[in-house]
Design a protein around this motif. Structure first.
Motif, PDB file in Angstrom:
ATOM      1  N   GLY A 108       0.866  -0.931  -0.083  1.00 28.59           N
ATOM      2  CA  GLY A 108       0.047  -0.185   0.122  1.00 28.59           C
ATOM      3  C   GLY A 108       0.866   1.269   0.063  1.00 28.59           C
ATOM      4  O   GLY A 108       1.880   1.369  -0.703  1.00 28.59           O
ATOM      5  N   LEU A 109       0.499   2.169   0.806  1.00 24.44           N
ATOM      6  CA  LEU A 109       1.020   3.474   0.642  1.00 24.44           C
ATOM      7  C   LEU A 109       2.452   3.681   1.577  1.00 24.44           C
ATOM      8  O   LEU A 109       2.207   4.765   2.440  1.00 24.44           O
ATOM      9  CB  LEU A 109      -0.130   4.564   1.260  1.00 24.44           C
ATOM     10  CG  LEU A 109      -1.341   4.405   0.407  1.00 24.44           C
ATOM     11  CD1 LEU A 109      -2.417   5.508   1.174  1.00 24.44           C
ATOM     12  CD2 LEU A 109      -1.171   4.701  -1.120  1.00 24.44           C
ATOM     13  N   VAL A 110       3.123   2.837   1.197  1.00 25.34           N
ATOM     14  CA  VAL A 110       4.605   3.113   2.190  1.00 25.34           C
ATOM     15  C   VAL A 110       5.571   3.183   1.174  1.00 25.34           C
ATOM     16  O   VAL A 110       5.405   2.945  -0.222  1.00 25.34           O
ATOM     17  CB  VAL A 110       4.829   1.617   2.826  1.00 25.34           C
ATOM     18  CG1 VAL A 110       4.050   1.555   4.240  1.00 25.34           C
ATOM     19  CG2 VAL A 110       4.743   0.366   2.144  1.00 25.34           C
ATOM     20  N   ASN A 111       6.786   3.762   1.354  1.00 21.36           N
ATOM     21  CA  ASN A 111       7.566   4.020   0.415  1.00 21.36           C
ATOM     22  C   ASN A 111       8.454   2.812  -0.177  1.00 21.36           C
ATOM     23  O   ASN A 111       8.955   3.042  -1.313  1.00 21.36           O
ATOM     24  CB  ASN A 111       8.828   4.980   1.174  1.00 21.36           C
ATOM     25  CG  ASN A 111       8.240   6.364   1.462  1.00 21.36           C
ATOM     26  OD1 ASN A 111       7.705   7.200   0.319  1.00 21.36           O
ATOM     27  ND2 ASN A 111       8.380   6.677   2.700  1.00 21.36           N
ATOM     28  N   LYS A 112       8.319   1.624   0.454  1.00 13.61           N
ATOM     29  CA  LYS A 112       9.238   0.471  -0.185  1.00 13.61           C
ATOM     30  C   LYS A 112       8.204  -0.737   0.101  1.00 13.61           C
ATOM     31  O   LYS A 112       8.673  -1.448   1.202  1.00 13.61           O
ATOM     32  CB  LYS A 112      10.606   0.261   0.438  1.00 13.61           C
ATOM     33  CG  LYS A 112      11.587   1.477   0.203  1.00 13.61           C
ATOM     34  CD  LYS A 112      12.793   1.019   0.545  1.00 13.61           C
ATOM     35  CE  LYS A 112      13.155   2.165   1.746  1.00 13.61           C
ATOM     36  NZ  LYS A 112      14.405   1.941   2.280  1.00 13.61           N
ATOM     37  N   PRO A 113       7.065  -0.966  -0.421  1.00  8.22           N
ATOM     38  CA  PRO A 113       6.268  -2.179  -0.295  1.00  8.22           C
ATOM     39  C   PRO A 113       7.115  -3.341  -0.628  1.00  8.22           C
ATOM     40  O   PRO A 113       7.936  -3.256  -1.505  1.00  8.22           O
ATOM     41  CB  PRO A 113       5.150  -1.832  -1.051  1.00  8.22           C
ATOM     42  CG  PRO A 113       5.459  -0.766  -1.974  1.00  8.22           C
ATOM     43  CD  PRO A 113       6.709  -0.018  -1.477  1.00  8.22           C
ATOM     44  N   GLY A 114       6.789  -4.551   0.053  1.00  7.89           N
ATOM     45  CA  GLY A 114       7.151  -5.648  -0.230  1.00  7.89           C
ATOM     46  C   GLY A 114       7.301  -6.511   1.150  1.00  7.89           C
ATOM     47  O   GLY A 114       6.641  -6.251   1.996  1.00  7.89           O
ATOM     48  N   VAL A 134       5.196   5.523   5.863  1.00  2.00           N
ATOM     49  CA  VAL A 134       4.032   6.031   5.152  1.00  2.00           C
ATOM     50  C   VAL A 134       4.323   6.904   4.016  1.00  2.00           C
ATOM     51  O   VAL A 134       5.307   8.049   4.407  1.00  2.00           O
ATOM     52  CB  VAL A 134       2.765   6.270   6.136  1.00  2.00           C
ATOM     53  CG1 VAL A 134       1.717   6.967   5.373  1.00  2.00           C
ATOM     54  CG2 VAL A 134       2.364   5.253   6.958  1.00  2.00           C
ATOM     55  N   MET A 135       3.960   7.164   2.972  1.00  2.00           N
ATOM     56  CA  MET A 135       4.192   8.046   1.863  1.00  2.00           C
ATOM     57  C   MET A 135       4.044   9.682   2.546  1.00  2.00           C
ATOM     58  O   MET A 135       2.760   9.450   3.145  1.00  2.00           O
ATOM     59  CB  MET A 135       3.650   7.716   0.725  1.00  2.00           C
ATOM     60  CG  MET A 135       4.108   6.825  -0.209  1.00  2.00           C
ATOM     61  SD  MET A 135       2.882   6.520  -1.276  1.00  2.00           S
ATOM     62  CE  MET A 135       4.109   5.546  -2.639  1.00  2.00           C
ATOM     63  N   THR A 186       0.356  -9.983   6.556  1.00  2.00           N
ATOM     64  CA  THR A 186       0.469  -8.819   5.854  1.00  2.00           C
ATOM     65  C   THR A 186      -0.430  -7.395   6.292  1.00  2.00           C
ATOM     66  O   THR A 186      -1.118  -7.548   6.772  1.00  2.00           O
ATOM     67  CB  THR A 186      -0.339  -9.081   4.173  1.00  2.00           C
ATOM     68  OG1 THR A 186       0.139 -10.257   3.787  1.00  2.00           O
ATOM     69  CG2 THR A 186      -0.275  -8.033   3.271  1.00  2.00           C
ATOM     70  N   ILE A 187       0.428  -6.405   6.095  1.00  2.00           N
ATOM     71  CA  ILE A 187      -0.072  -5.264   6.873  1.00  2.00           C
ATOM     72  C   ILE A 187      -0.340  -4.247   5.326  1.00  2.00           C
ATOM     73  O   ILE A 187       0.474  -3.901   4.457  1.00  2.00           O
ATOM     74  CB  ILE A 187       1.254  -4.290   7.352  1.00  2.00           C
ATOM     75  CG1 ILE A 187       1.691  -5.135   8.544  1.00  2.00           C
ATOM     76  CG2 ILE A 187       0.657  -2.815   7.787  1.00  2.00           C
ATOM     77  CD1 ILE A 187       0.776  -5.396   9.604  1.00  2.00           C
ATOM     78  N   HIS A 188      -1.468  -3.881   5.446  1.00  5.52           N
ATOM     79  CA  HIS A 188      -2.203  -3.056   4.346  1.00  5.52           C
ATOM     80  C   HIS A 188      -2.230  -1.629   4.757  1.00  5.52           C
ATOM     81  O   HIS A 188      -2.784  -1.428   5.720  1.00  5.52           O
ATOM     82  CB  HIS A 188      -3.374  -3.536   3.850  1.00  5.52           C
ATOM     83  CG  HIS A 188      -3.380  -4.986   3.521  1.00  5.52           C
ATOM     84  ND1 HIS A 188      -3.155  -5.498   2.378  1.00  5.52           N
ATOM     85  CD2 HIS A 188      -3.882  -6.227   4.051  1.00  5.52           C
ATOM     86  CE1 HIS A 188      -3.013  -6.544   2.166  1.00  5.52           C
ATOM     87  NE2 HIS A 188      -3.751  -7.030   3.189  1.00  5.52           N
ATOM     88  N   VAL A 189      -1.504  -0.745   4.322  1.00  6.52           N
ATOM     89  CA  VAL A 189      -1.529   0.624   4.508  1.00  6.52           C
ATOM     90  C   VAL A 189      -2.053   1.476   3.299  1.00  6.52           C
ATOM     91  O   VAL A 189      -1.958   1.449   2.278  1.00  6.52           O
ATOM     92  CB  VAL A 189       0.005   1.374   4.686  1.00  6.52           C
ATOM     93  CG1 VAL A 189      -0.373   2.899   4.942  1.00  6.52           C
ATOM     94  CG2 VAL A 189       0.582   0.570   5.766  1.00  6.52           C
ATOM     95  N   VAL A 190      -3.678   1.689   3.801  1.00  7.57           N
ATOM     96  CA  VAL A 190      -4.445   2.467   2.916  1.00  7.57           C
ATOM     97  C   VAL A 190      -4.735   3.825   3.442  1.00  7.57           C
ATOM     98  O   VAL A 190      -5.001   4.264   4.423  1.00  7.57           O
ATOM     99  CB  VAL A 190      -5.729   1.539   2.565  1.00  7.57           C
ATOM    100  CG1 VAL A 190      -5.311   0.259   1.890  1.00  7.57           C
ATOM    101  CG2 VAL A 190      -6.649   1.580   3.895  1.00  7.57           C
TER     102      VAL A 190
END
Length: 194
Positions: A108-114, A134-135, A186-190
């Motif tokens: 999601g809205l993080v700088n380096k997802p994975g 977070v972005m 899994t962490i989802h940042v939305v």
């Protein structure tokens, strides 16, 4: 006073150590974990590193295919010990240990997802930090949601907007920043709608 503080610190360390040992005994293996199997005095039965693949089985000398998925380290250890005892060894000393846990995923809205290597005690906040945070334009409105590895398939093909709508339906699934996460989670940042 100092003696009392020392006693409290020692008791705290013992308690924390026992909790971690208990967690290891309850931890169920799955695809992505890397284990070692050591049979003392038997180099040909020792496996330094074995990554568990999607089939969640290993091929072990003399015993053949052993199902690993969903079992604890103690269960695997007992199964190998019983399998080797008698026909192959009189009194085998077997140790099964975790070399590396399966990854946790931050999307999601993080700088380096994975995917990132799990470490015991990992929290939602630390996981987001591993992913570069977070972005910046979403820092005030972002929400984090945790899904367990067993639930990941239902969210796998959803876009960020679809995920946000899905999580908005169930506001109780929002993750606390200090919530401990587990391997495979899994962490989802939305972005928040409210």
């Amino acid at each position: 006073m100092i003696k009392k503080l020392f006693e409290i610190m020692v008791l705290s360390c013992l308690f924390i150590g026992s909790v971690k040992a208990e967690d290891r005994n309850l931890y169920q293996l799955a695809a992505g974990d890397v284990i070692s199997i050591k049979v003392y005095g038997e180099e040909n039965l020792t496996i330094e590193e074995q990554k568990i693949d999607n089939r969640e089985v290993i091929d072990y000398p003399y015993l053949g295919v052993i199902a690993i998925g969903g079992k604890t380290l103690k269960q695997i250890q007992s199964e190998i010990t019983l399998g080797l005892k008698g026909d192959y060894l009189v009194n085998p000393k077997v140790n099964v240990a975790i070399v590396r846990y399966r990854n946790v995923y931050i999307n999601g809205l993080v700088n380096k997802p994975g995917g990132y290597e799990y470490e015991p005690g990992l929290t939602v906040q630390k996981a987001i930090s591993l992913a570069g945070g977070v972005m910046s334009k979403y820092r005030r409105s972002a929400r984090a949601y945790r899904t367990k590895s067993s639930e990941s398939d239902q969210y796998a093909n959803l876009s960020a907007d679809q995920l946000a709508l899905e999580f908005k339906k169930d506001t109780e699934t929002e993750a606390e920043l200090y919530q401990v996460i587990h391997p495979g989670d899994t962490i989802h940042v939305v972005a928040s709608f409210w």
